[in-house]
Design a protein around this motif. Structure first.
Motif, PDB file in Angstrom:
ATOM      1  N   TYR A 170      74.157  50.225  31.994  1.00 34.25           N
ATOM      2  CA  TYR A 170      73.598  49.946  31.625  1.00 34.25           C
ATOM      3  C   TYR A 170      72.599  49.611  33.127  1.00 34.25           C
ATOM      4  N   LEU A 171      73.163  48.900  33.636  1.00 28.39           N
ATOM      5  CA  LEU A 171      72.354  47.755  34.951  1.00 28.39           C
ATOM      6  C   LEU A 171      72.321  48.788  36.468  1.00 28.39           C
ATOM      7  N   PHE A 172      73.349  49.529  36.419  1.00 29.82           N
ATOM      8  CA  PHE A 172      73.704  50.304  37.260  1.00 29.82           C
ATOM      9  C   PHE A 172      73.114  51.760  38.013  1.00 29.82           C
ATOM     10  N   ASN A 173      72.676  52.057  36.631  1.00 33.21           N
ATOM     11  CA  ASN A 173      72.197  54.098  36.683  1.00 33.21           C
ATOM     12  C   ASN A 173      71.917  54.235  35.647  1.00 33.21           C
ATOM     13  N   SER A 174      71.045  53.596  34.974  1.00 27.58           N
ATOM     14  CA  SER A 174      70.004  54.180  33.513  1.00 27.58           C
ATOM     15  C   SER A 174      68.858  52.966  33.581  1.00 27.58           C
ATOM     16  N   ASP A 175      67.729  54.056  32.907  1.00 28.35           N
ATOM     17  CA  ASP A 175      66.722  53.186  33.213  1.00 28.35           C
ATOM     18  C   ASP A 175      66.098  52.770  31.470  1.00 28.35           C
ATOM     19  N   GLN A 176      67.303  53.101  31.204  1.00 24.34           N
ATOM     20  CA  GLN A 176      66.957  52.839  29.756  1.00 24.34           C
ATOM     21  C   GLN A 176      66.111  51.366  29.475  1.00 24.34           C
ATOM     22  N   TYR A 177      66.702  50.390  30.361  1.00 23.04           N
ATOM     23  CA  TYR A 177      66.463  49.200  29.858  1.00 23.04           C
ATOM     24  C   TYR A 177      65.603  48.171  31.042  1.00 23.04           C
ATOM     25  N   LYS A 178      64.492  49.672  31.633  1.00 24.31           N
ATOM     26  CA  LYS A 178      63.697  49.299  32.774  1.00 24.31           C
ATOM     27  C   LYS A 178      62.681  48.408  32.820  1.00 24.31           C
ATOM     28  N   GLY A 179      62.554  47.330  33.730  1.00 27.58           N
ATOM     29  CA  GLY A 179      61.927  45.997  34.389  1.00 27.58           C
ATOM     30  C   GLY A 179      62.488  44.892  32.885  1.00 27.58           C
ATOM     31  N   ARG A 180      64.134  45.178  32.413  1.00 26.74           N
ATOM     32  CA  ARG A 180      64.504  44.107  31.700  1.00 26.74           C
ATOM     33  C   ARG A 180      65.967  43.824  32.278  1.00 26.74           C
ATOM     34  N   ILE A 181      66.293  44.169  33.593  1.00 22.66           N
ATOM     35  CA  ILE A 181      67.357  44.213  34.027  1.00 22.66           C
ATOM     36  C   ILE A 181      67.056  42.883  35.046  1.00 22.66           C
ATOM     37  N   ALA A 182      68.759  42.294  35.321  1.00 24.77           N
ATOM     38  CA  ALA A 182      68.970  41.393  36.695  1.00 24.77           C
ATOM     39  C   ALA A 182      70.139  41.578  37.215  1.00 24.77           C
ATOM     40  N   VAL A 183      69.657  41.609  38.664  1.00 27.29           N
ATOM     41  CA  VAL A 183      71.376  41.902  38.870  1.00 27.29           C
ATOM     42  C   VAL A 183      71.666  40.552  39.765  1.00 27.29           C
ATOM     43  N   MET A 184      73.263  40.355  40.812  1.00 28.80           N
ATOM     44  CA  MET A 184      73.188  39.440  41.839  1.00 28.80           C
ATOM     45  C   MET A 184      73.019  39.858  42.101  1.00 28.80           C
ATOM     46  N   SER A 185      72.370  38.959  43.887  1.00 24.70           N
ATOM     47  CA  SER A 185      71.814  38.824  44.781  1.00 24.70           C
ATOM     48  C   SER A 185      72.904  38.687  46.173  1.00 24.70           C
ATOM     49  N   ASP A 186      74.457  38.473  45.135  1.00 28.39           N
ATOM     50  CA  ASP A 186      75.406  38.381  47.051  1.00 28.39           C
ATOM     51  C   ASP A 186      75.421  40.034  46.880  1.00 28.39           C
ATOM     52  N   ALA A 187      75.610  40.242  48.392  1.00 30.83           N
ATOM     53  CA  ALA A 187      76.212  42.123  48.741  1.00 30.83           C
ATOM     54  C   ALA A 187      77.776  41.665  47.836  1.00 30.83           C
ATOM     55  N   SER A 188      78.420  41.233  47.830  1.00 28.67           N
ATOM     56  CA  SER A 188      79.950  41.456  47.525  1.00 28.67           C
ATOM     57  C   SER A 188      79.505  41.203  46.014  1.00 28.67           C
ATOM     58  N   GLU A 189      79.137  40.938  45.451  1.00 28.23           N
ATOM     59  CA  GLU A 189      79.357  40.725  43.827  1.00 28.23           C
ATOM     60  C   GLU A 189      78.554  41.807  43.580  1.00 28.23           C
ATOM     61  N   LEU A 190      77.460  42.152  44.060  1.00 26.17           N
ATOM     62  CA  LEU A 190      76.543  43.435  43.626  1.00 26.17           C
ATOM     63  C   LEU A 190      77.411  44.287  43.624  1.00 26.17           C
TER      64      LEU A 190
END
Lengths: 366, 252, 305
Positions: A170-190
């Motif tokens: 849902y976060l990394f590979n889907s447009d189901q929730y387009k514009g309604r998702i936020a991910v971490m900006s830390d390279a390692s965590e992401l």
């Protein structure tokens, strides 16, 4: 006008500093602080604790002062990177620090941590054994002891999702929730959670895997509203986004404010972390530091800390003293079967760090 | 000439007034919103949940925060004072004299503005740990010395720049006239140049004070265990906003 | 007169020594360490081996990073321009205000900036977000309008769609202007204060309008202030990392964010140093160019740096 402002707000501190000054004069003013070893035999009753803000029980430091006569002076850092950047040039006088697990490994390799004398920390027995045994970043826990642990997952707004978002998809590979998702900006965590989604280990260091994750995220970028600086819980609570990648403890906090929010660790597994207690090399008061560590692992003390910070605690004796609302909280303690798929990130060397950072720069610039 | 206004009365023009009003609204509206919400009985400042004074109570009972605040004001006060002297001298130096290596000096005075904060922070960190270790058991306020020094280093070029811009409108004949009347260099400086510089010194002091009070990065890297400043406290409070329950005040 | 020369020399030394000594000891010396790092490579986790390599610069000059440089310069440029447009009338009104009002306006401009930068940024978030005050206000007007429409027998307006004001490049520029405005106002004020008002009167007497007077008389007088203002707005805006971090969207990455990451997360100080010093070399080049262009003109012109 600046002068007036300064003066009027000066009061409490100048009095305090005068007292402090008198105190220093009484024990003989020392102009050099480098001469630590001479103090070791008879350490002054002081401890410099370098911690995250409010990451301690409300009365813990006073209780410790009452019990031991040692005054704890707590100063603050806000991210592990800052802690490491600051200490790598030399320890300016801290006795106890609170690094995350990945940074413990970095610091051990950089020879920045003092080995712990386990004989002087008998309360280690209160720590649940899995945290002693399962610590690949510090085998045998020679340098660090677990303070809290946490796991990354997806925080979401129940009324805005069709089904429980139990996958990283849902976060990394889907447009189901387009514009309604936020991910971490830390390279390692992401990126390393992307590795999990791609069916690989968090500690897989192959450059091809980074490339694959990068391509996937660049494709996903138009669907992402923000790369957040570990303040994802605010974005979720304010309704800015409906799905957010965040630590369980942070989401547990906002769940007390909003019933419509829940948290799940994706079925592919995720990154887990520990915040640990450690003594940096060159600590001016190492004996006091050991006393402090031992104190923290008292059951009542651990419970007092946990009551305040509401993070999962590795201190089994302390958890036993907590109310059921904490012990049975599925967000604070996610189900064992999914936790079994989670891994601690290892420090995989400078080349890996560099590749990750470049991938992140390209992702943000794309 | 009914339409003509005396130049001094520009401020009576409604366009000017409107513009000022809009700018002040732009500057203050977000802060006012924040102040209103600091009375909100919610931990996270998003939905209104009733009036409370508890955050202020906690704020004023939070010794750490007050000490951090006093530290910041002290640092800003000394840093402004020193920056003002050094910055004014630097501005005058570049304006009045021609000397060997002037371009290099000019560049060196501009550099602190150009250096990214983090780069400056790290250089100060290395400098104060490896070259000139600052003892951390000095009496307050000497314990703040390394931070004050670092602050002066990035504040004074701003003063210098403003002073130099001001000097452009200085009529050197005034100074010469003063000398002709028997004033020595110092007297001419004190009685002629300094009064002319007053607005630049005010502006420069305001800039330096603001910059110093607000600095986080460079302070973070030069502070020791005993020297928590207000921004350092606020940054760890806001950026690590994990436990609003015990966080005394999210908005200060 | 020997004493006169001596006095001159003393005055020069008293002016030159303090700032030069300070900048050498407390700025150039610390910076030199990091400068040396930019020619080195990581040796383990904490040591840097200064090997004289140019690899960091080669890496920093890749199109990836140059592109980010260009984007940052663009964003900082827009910010500076907006600050100038907004700040110039403000500076003028300070200059023309009465003695009493002048102090008040100055104070009112500066006061918000004594609130911590992070707190100010959070305030902006509270104002701009989807459920923030701007959108609340707009929604209210929208609903009133909708009500009015039904009152006069028209179809009501549809549902209100909140504006997306946060997490994009607009928010970054908005935030940067908010943060950097006084850096423009103060130098302008300092340059214009007590300007020769007879010049303006003369211009008006000669029949020039207020706008023409402004551009022909006031702007040239303010030029040194404008130059200083541009420098101390543009350069710090270029180095801003917190505003893009907190207000920016997925592609709001500025060079300062990349530099910050090198010193922190990536733990690659040599590369971070190289990126930082590219900015500084560019500055030196600009100064040298200016000196070259103004060569032969009389000194004590005071125009910028």
């Amino acid at each position: 006008m600046s002068d007036e402002r300064t003066k009027s707000l000066f009061g409490p501190h100048s009095r305090r500093s005068i007292l402090k000054g008198l105190g220093a004069a009484a024990v003989g003013i020392t102009l050099t602080s480098k001469n630590y070893s001479a103090w070791a035999a008879d350490e002054e009753k002081k401890l410099n604790f370098y911690n995250w803000d409010t990451y301690i029980g409300e009365t813990t430091l006073e209780d410790f002062a009452d019990a031991s006569g040692i005054d704890v002076n707590m100063s603050l850092f806000a991210t592990n990177d800052e802690l490491f950047a600051k200490l790598r040039a030399g320890n300016p006088g801290y006795d106890v620090i609170v690094p995350g697990s990945e940074f413990v490994e970095r610091m051990i390799q950089a020879d920045l941590l003092e080995p712990l004398d386990h004989a002087k920390i008998p309360n280690m027995k209160n720590i649940a054994p899995e945290f002693i045994e399962d610590a690949p970043f510090d085998p045998g826990r020679k340098y660090s002891l677990p303070y809290t642990w946490l796991v990354i997952g997806i925080g979401y707004r129940k009324s805005k999702v069709k089904e429980v978002p139990d996958s990283w998809e849902y976060l990394f590979n889907s447009d189901q929730y387009k514009g309604r998702i936020a991910v971490m900006s830390d390279a390692s965590e992401l990126f390393r959670n992307c590795f999990k989604y791609l069916g690989k280990s968090i500690n897989d260091d192959s450059p091809e895997l980074i490339k694959e994750a990068e391509a996937m995220l660049i494709k996903q970028k138009p669907n992402i509203k923000a790369f957040h600086e570990d303040n994802g819980q605010d974005l979720l609570l304010s309704g800015e986004v409906d799905l957010v990648m965040e630590y369980n403890g942070d989401i547990a906090q906002i769940m007390t404010e909003d019933d419509d929010i829940d948290f799940i660790v994706p079925k592919e597994g995720a990154m887990k972390q520990q915040d640990t207690l450690a003594i940096p090399k060159g600590a001016p008061h190492p004996e006091n530091a050991l006393k402090f560590l031992n104190f923290i692992f008292e059951p009542e003390v651990g419970a007092e800390i946990t009551k305040t910070i509401l993070y999962p605690s590795p201190n089994a004796a302390a958890v036993a003293l907590m109310p059921d609302s904490y012990k049975d909280n599925k967000v604070i303690f996610p189900p064992a079967d999914v936790m079994a798929k989670c891994e601690y990130p290892r420090y995989l060397g400078p080349e890996f760090t560099r590749l990750l950072d470049e991938a992140m720069t390209r992702l943000r610039a794309a | 000439m009914a339409t003509r206004r005396a130049p001094l009365e520009y401020n009576r023009a409604w366009q000017m007034k409107l513009w000022l009003l809009v700018v002040f609204f732009f500057l203050y509206a977000p802060l006012l919103a924040l102040i209103v919400f600091s009375f909100n009985d919610s931990k996270r400042n998003i939905v209104w949940r009733g009036f409370t004074l508890k955050y202020y109570e906690k704020l004023f009972n939070n010794d750490d925060l007050l000490i951090a605040f006093a530290n910041s004001l002290t640092i800003a006060f000394f840093a402004t004072l020193i920056s003002l002297v050094i910055g004014a001298l630097a501005g005058i130096l570049l304006w009045r004299y021609r000397f060997f290596g002037k371009t290099a000096v000019e560049g060196a005075f501009t550099l602190p503005i150009v250096v990214p904060e983090i780069c400056m922070g790290v250089s100060m960190l290395l400098f104060f740990t490896r070259v000139l270790p600052w003892p951390n058991d000095l009496i307050w306020p000497f314990s703040l010395g390394s931070i004050i020094i670092a602050h002066v280093s990035f504040c004074f070029p701003f003063v210098a720049l403003v002073v130099r811009a001001r000097l452009a409108s200085f009529n050197t004949e005034q100074e010469e006239a003063a000398r002709d009347l028997g004033a020595n260099d110092w007297q001419a400086f004190r009685d002629v140049l300094l009064p002319h510089l007053k607005p630049a010194l005010i502006a420069g002091a305001l800039l330096a004070f603001t910059l110093s009070l607000d600095d986080f990065v460079i302070t973070f890297f030069t502070s020791g265990p005993d020297t928590v400043t207000f921004p350092v406290k606020v940054y760890s409070m806001l950026r690590f906003s994990v436990r609003p329950k015990s966080t005394p005040h999210r908005r200060c | 007169m020997a004493t006169r020369t001596q006095e001159r020399r003393l005055a020069f030394l008293a002016t030159a020594l303090p700032p030069i000594a300070w900048v050498v000891v407390f700025f150039l010396a610390p910076l030199a360490i990091v400068w040396a790092y930019s020619f080195g490579q990581n040796q383990g986790l904490t040591e840097v081996d200064i090997s004289g390599t140019f690899a960091n610069y080669a890496r920093a000059l890749q199109p990836l990073y140059l592109g980010i440089f260009a984007k940052s310069i663009f964003v900082a440029g827009i910010t500076t321009f907006l600050c100038l447009v907004i700040g110039f009338p403000v500076a003028l009104s300070i200059v023309f205000a009465s003695e009493r009002w002048r102090a008040w306006i100055l104070l009112l401009i500066m006061l918000p900036f004594w609130t911590n930068l992070l707190i100010r940024t959070y305030a902006l978030i509270a104002v701009l977000r989807t459920q923030g005050y701007v959108n609340f206000t707009l929604e209210w007007f929208w609903n009133q309008g909708s009500w009015l429409m039904t009152l006069v027998g028209l179809e009501p307006l549809g549902d209100f769609t909140p504006l997306q004001l946060l997490y994009n490049n607009f928010a970054v520029v908005f935030g940067l202007v908010y943060v950097h405005l006084p850096f423009m106002v103060l130098p302008l004020y300092a340059a214009l204060d007590r300007l020769d008002k007879s010049l303006i009167e003369a211009s008006l007497d000669l029949g020039a309008g207020h706008i023409r007077t402004l551009f022909l008389i006031v702007v040239p007088l303010a030029l040194p202030g404008i130059v200083s203002g541009i420098i101390i707005t543009f350069v710090p805006a270029l180095g801003a990392y917190l505003t893009p971090d907190l207000l920016g969207g997925p592609d709001s990455q500025m060079i300062a964010n990349v530099i910050e990451r090198q010193f922190k997360k990536a733990n690659d100080w040599p590369f971070g140093a190289a990126l930082s010093f590219l900015l500084m070399y560019a500055t030196f080049a600009a100064i040298a160019l200016r000196v070259y262009l103004t060569r032969g003109k009389p000194t004590a012109d005071g125009h910028g740096i």
